[in-house]
Write a protein that holds these residues in place. Structure first.
Motif, PDB file in Angstrom:
ATOM      1  N   GLN A 297       0.856  -1.186   0.000  1.00 15.31           N
ATOM      2  CA  GLN A 297       0.000   0.000   0.000  1.00 15.31           C
ATOM      3  C   GLN A 297       0.891   1.234   0.000  1.00 15.31           C
ATOM      4  OE1 GLN A 297      -3.521   0.088   2.713  1.00 15.31           O
ATOM      5  NE2 GLN A 297      -2.625  -1.777   3.588  1.00 15.31           N
ATOM      6  N   ARG A 299       0.926   5.724   0.781  1.00 14.89           N
ATOM      7  CA  ARG A 299       0.269   6.923   1.282  1.00 14.89           C
ATOM      8  C   ARG A 299       1.065   8.117   0.806  1.00 14.89           C
ATOM      9  NH1 ARG A 299       0.743   6.772   7.669  1.00 14.89           N
ATOM     10  NH2 ARG A 299       0.470   4.521   7.316  1.00 14.89           N
ATOM     11  N   ARG A 429      -3.867   3.833  -2.598  1.00 14.80           N
ATOM     12  CA  ARG A 429      -3.082   4.995  -2.168  1.00 14.80           C
ATOM     13  C   ARG A 429      -3.966   5.833  -1.255  1.00 14.80           C
ATOM     14  NH1 ARG A 429      -2.466  10.315  -2.303  1.00 14.80           N
ATOM     15  NH2 ARG A 429      -0.473  11.272  -2.822  1.00 14.80           N
ATOM     16  N   SER A 430      -3.705   5.804   0.039  1.00 17.25           N
ATOM     17  CA  SER A 430      -4.562   6.465   1.023  1.00 17.25           C
ATOM     18  C   SER A 430      -3.982   7.806   1.433  1.00 17.25           C
ATOM     19  CB  SER A 430      -4.740   5.577   2.264  1.00 17.25           C
ATOM     20  OG  SER A 430      -5.223   4.304   1.910  1.00 17.25           O
ATOM     21  N   ASN A 431      -4.861   8.728   1.763  1.00 15.33           N
ATOM     22  CA  ASN A 431      -4.409  10.008   2.306  1.00 15.33           C
ATOM     23  C   ASN A 431      -5.492  10.640   3.158  1.00 15.33           C
ATOM     24  OD1 ASN A 431      -5.583  11.079  -0.598  1.00 15.33           O
ATOM     25  ND2 ASN A 431      -5.783  12.650   0.995  1.00 15.33           N
ATOM     26  N   CYS A 435      -1.761  12.420   6.286  1.00 18.66           N
ATOM     27  CA  CYS A 435      -1.436  11.030   5.907  1.00 18.66           C
ATOM     28  C   CYS A 435      -0.874  10.276   7.108  1.00 18.66           C
ATOM     29  CB  CYS A 435      -0.452  10.984   4.743  1.00 18.66           C
ATOM     30  SG  CYS A 435      -1.034  11.850   3.293  1.00 18.66           S
ATOM     31  N   THR A 439      -5.271   7.829   8.006  1.00 19.44           N
ATOM     32  CA  THR A 439      -4.658   6.917   7.036  1.00 19.44           C
ATOM     33  C   THR A 439      -4.187   5.631   7.704  1.00 19.44           C
ATOM     34  OG1 THR A 439      -3.978   8.764   5.627  1.00 19.44           O
ATOM     35  CG2 THR A 439      -2.793   6.687   5.358  1.00 19.44           C
ATOM     36  N   GLN A 443      -5.422   1.936   6.519  1.00 18.05           N
ATOM     37  CA  GLN A 443      -4.424   1.016   5.963  1.00 18.05           C
ATOM     38  C   GLN A 443      -4.343  -0.279   6.769  1.00 18.05           C
ATOM     39  OE1 GLN A 443      -0.526   2.707   5.277  1.00 18.05           O
ATOM     40  NE2 GLN A 443      -1.127   3.345   3.228  1.00 18.05           N
TER      41      GLN A 443
END
Length: 637
Positions: A297, A299, A429-431, A435, A439, A443
């Motif tokens: 993953q 971020r 792609r996490s934010n 982040c 996040t 995640q």
């Protein structure tokens, strides 16, 4: 994608022929040289001339036999400051664990050794600056944590490492075919197969944190065995984990990018090349006797031109550059991600109100306008959906991501011959704004769902079966520790909301801990982050120290004068002192005491308001690359 082609037929053990780094080195110091003799190659000595600064590999002629030697674990690099170069060496390490045959180490202690024997050639102002620069280097390398391996390229994920090796093998085979076709005389040099890879050559530049200070070693392939790459982030490896009677190793590795690296408020958004602040690649690895499974993953800060510089306010104003072309950094960032990871789902967790709403709408519109079938946008208003302890609503997000989770898959490798069973074809792609906290929660939930699928593939679980309670708690603890370390590196404090990650629910103790960390973040972001930002810019090579700084021209470390504003902190402290004294000392006329309390309270509040009005003048701002960042801002004014 090229994913389905490049790894599918990697023939090992040719790809395993990875050059190693020296893990035990004897160091001797003389008046004019540093002499380093690796235990794995006792007939050679690395000579570093403290006068000419030359770095040369010599044959051992016994010159170290009569010298006192100390043992070191590796070389970080050479940094150049006002007094000259300094050699940075690893003096103590701690074993994190093993990934297959490879040991992963954590940097624990280091030493910074000067080339110059004295600082007498420095002016008094330069000597002060030199100590500041040295404090920056020390504070950065003491930031938790830096990791390395002597035999494994930690800058690459498991899947990407196979791709790198396969591309190298293809190049070698093409050269061999060309030489065979043209009957080149040097054909025999390839007869034994592909040449060994040097990790120093193939390391992913995004995550190679000491590359800038290793320039002296990277120029010469003969010195690559001394150029030990460091990654910055998180690494935890647990051996012999047990789930339903099956044993396996579990690892979590996060790699922080060197591009647009920095602190919470001094590095936000993207640059023109598409690099974003606080970009971290996180890889979850499961190793059994037969197979290795990996999932990745990422971020990173919202890939637009925006900033949020500290100004003494608890939440500084977010500024979105109005006249900037946000399309360019967004498109370049997405192109980089798709090229590296395949399809990408942007999981945006920011609010649908205030300034965060403006960022969310801008990002959503850019994704729509991009029209890339490999880039998908998914928004989830974390604070609204999970307000009033409704943390179960995160399951709504997981359900929305389930289709992409199945489509992306994960990497699966046979350990006996490195045969690839399955490839990861995309990435989440996490934010959020930082982040960090939101996040981290999301995640960890994605990682747990992927882990259940991987363990089912490995026949450790049957479909629908859950984790054992002991391992489930271990998983939560690892991810909570992971959240704390990544937060320390970016914001200066541990993460918020880790009580949910550790226990699966929010607690009063967790809320109180979040309050403490929030106040500590406020202090550090306003009064210490300038120094931390400068430390990163110096170590990563974003700023080069000129020998004439502070003498021939103005020192970049010189702070601008506050002018008359310098009296405001003094007045604030004096008003606070007098207010407390007035409250504590009783008088015979209470009415007069009320007047004094009101006067000093009004003085305190008015002084504080004026300081907040000129807040940017009182915070600890970076000094090394600050003018460059201001110039970037002014381009869009």
């Amino acid at each position: 994608f090229f994913f389905s082609v490049t790894v599918s037929a990697v023939p090992e053990p040719a790809a395993r022929r990875m050059a190693q780094f020296h893990d035990a080195i004897a160091l001797a110091v003389t008046q004019d040289k540093y002499l380093l003799r690796p235990s794995a190659s006792p007939n050679t000595i690395l000579t570093i001339d403290r006068v000419s600064h030359a770095v040369v590999l010599d044959v051992d002629s016994g010159q170290m036999d009569a010298l006192n030697c100390r043992s070191i674990c590796g070389i970080v690099g050479i940094v150049r400051l006002l007094a000259g170069p300094y050699l940075i060496v690893v003096t103590r390490r701690k074993e994190v664990g093993r990934l297959g045959p490879h040991t992963v180490w954590q940097l624990v202690e280091f030493d910074v050794l000067p080339f110059a024997r004295t600082h007498r050639h420095l002016a008094p102002t330069q000597e002060r600056d030199e100590q500041t620069y040295l404090a920056m280097i020390n504070s950065l390398l003491q930031t938790p944590h830096f990791y390395f391996s002597y035999t494994l390229d930690l800058t690459h994920s498991t899947q990407r490492l196979r791709q790198v090796r396969f591309r190298h093998q293809q190049q070698q085979q093409q050269l061999l075919q060309q030489q065979h076709h043209h009957h080149a005389p040097e054909r025999s040099s390839f007869s034994a197969g592909p040449a060994a890879l040097s990790i120093a050559q193939t390391a992913d530049m995004r995550f190679h944190w000491n590359r800038a200070v290793q320039a002296d070693f990277l120029r010469d392939p003969q010195l690559h065995a001394f150029a030990l790459p460091l990654i910055h982030g998180f690494a935890r490896i647990h051996h012999n984990c047990v789930v339903h009677g099956h044993r396996f190793d579990y690892a979590l590795i996060s790699r922080r990018s060197v591009f647009r690296a920095g602190t919470r408020h001094y590095r936000r958004g993207a640059d023109v090349k598409g690099n974003v602040a606080n970009f971290v690649e996180t890889e979850q690895i499961v190793v059994t006797a037969e197979r290795t499974a990996s999932s990745v993953q990422t971020r990173g800060s919202i890939p637009l031109y925006w900033d949020q510089y500290p100004n003494l306010r608890y939440k500084p104003q977010v500024t979105i550059e109005a006249n900037a072309d946000h399309t360019t950094p967004f498109k370049r960032h997405c192109a980089q991600q798709v090229e590296t990871y395949g399809a990408m789902t942007l999981v945006n967790l920011i609010d649908q109100k205030g300034v965060e709403k403006a960022l969310e709408e801008k990002l959503k519109n850019l994704t729509t306008d991009l029209g890339d079938p490999y880039v998908k946008y998914e928004h989830f208003d974390f604070h609204k959906e999970c307000s009033n302890m409704r943390w179960h609503r995160l399951n709504l997000l997981m359900e929305r991501l389930a289709v992409d989770e199945a489509r992306f898959g994960y990497f699966m490798l046979k350990n006996d011959n490195d045969g690839v069973e399955q490839l990861q074809q995309g990435v989440f792609r996490s934010n959020c704004m930082d982040c960090l906290d939101r996040t981290n929660v999301v995640q960890s939930m994605i990682a747990q769902r992927t882990l259940l699928t991987q363990l089912t593939h490995l026949n450790i679980l049957v479909p629908g079966q859950s984790l054992d309670a002991d391992f489930a708690q271990l998983f939560k603890e690892i991810w909570a520790d992971h959240a704390d370390i990544l937060s320390l590196q970016y914001s200066g404090t541990c993460a918020l909301k880790t009580d949910f990650t550790r226990t699966g629910k929010r607690t009063v103790a967790g809320a109180l801990k979040d309050l403490y960390n929030s106040l500590l973040r406020y202090y550090k972001n306003n009064f210490t982050d300038g120094h931390r930002q400068d430390a990163m810019d110096l170590f990563l090579g974003n700023h080069s120290v000129a020998p004439g700084d502070g003498v021939l021209h103005l020192s970049p470390l010189q702070r601008p004068s506050l002018g008359r504003l310098v009296w405001l902190p003094v007045l604030l402290f004096f008003s606070l002192t007098m207010l407390l004294a007035t409250l504590l000392i009783s008088t015979e006329t209470p009415q007069n005491q009320y007047y004094f309390v009101f006067f000093w309270f009004a003085s305190l509040v008015s002084t504080l308001l004026v300081m907040v009005r000129f807040g940017k003048e009182f915070v600890d701002r970076p000094r090394l690359c600050w003018r460059r960042e201001l110039a970037r801002m002014e381009e869009f004014d």
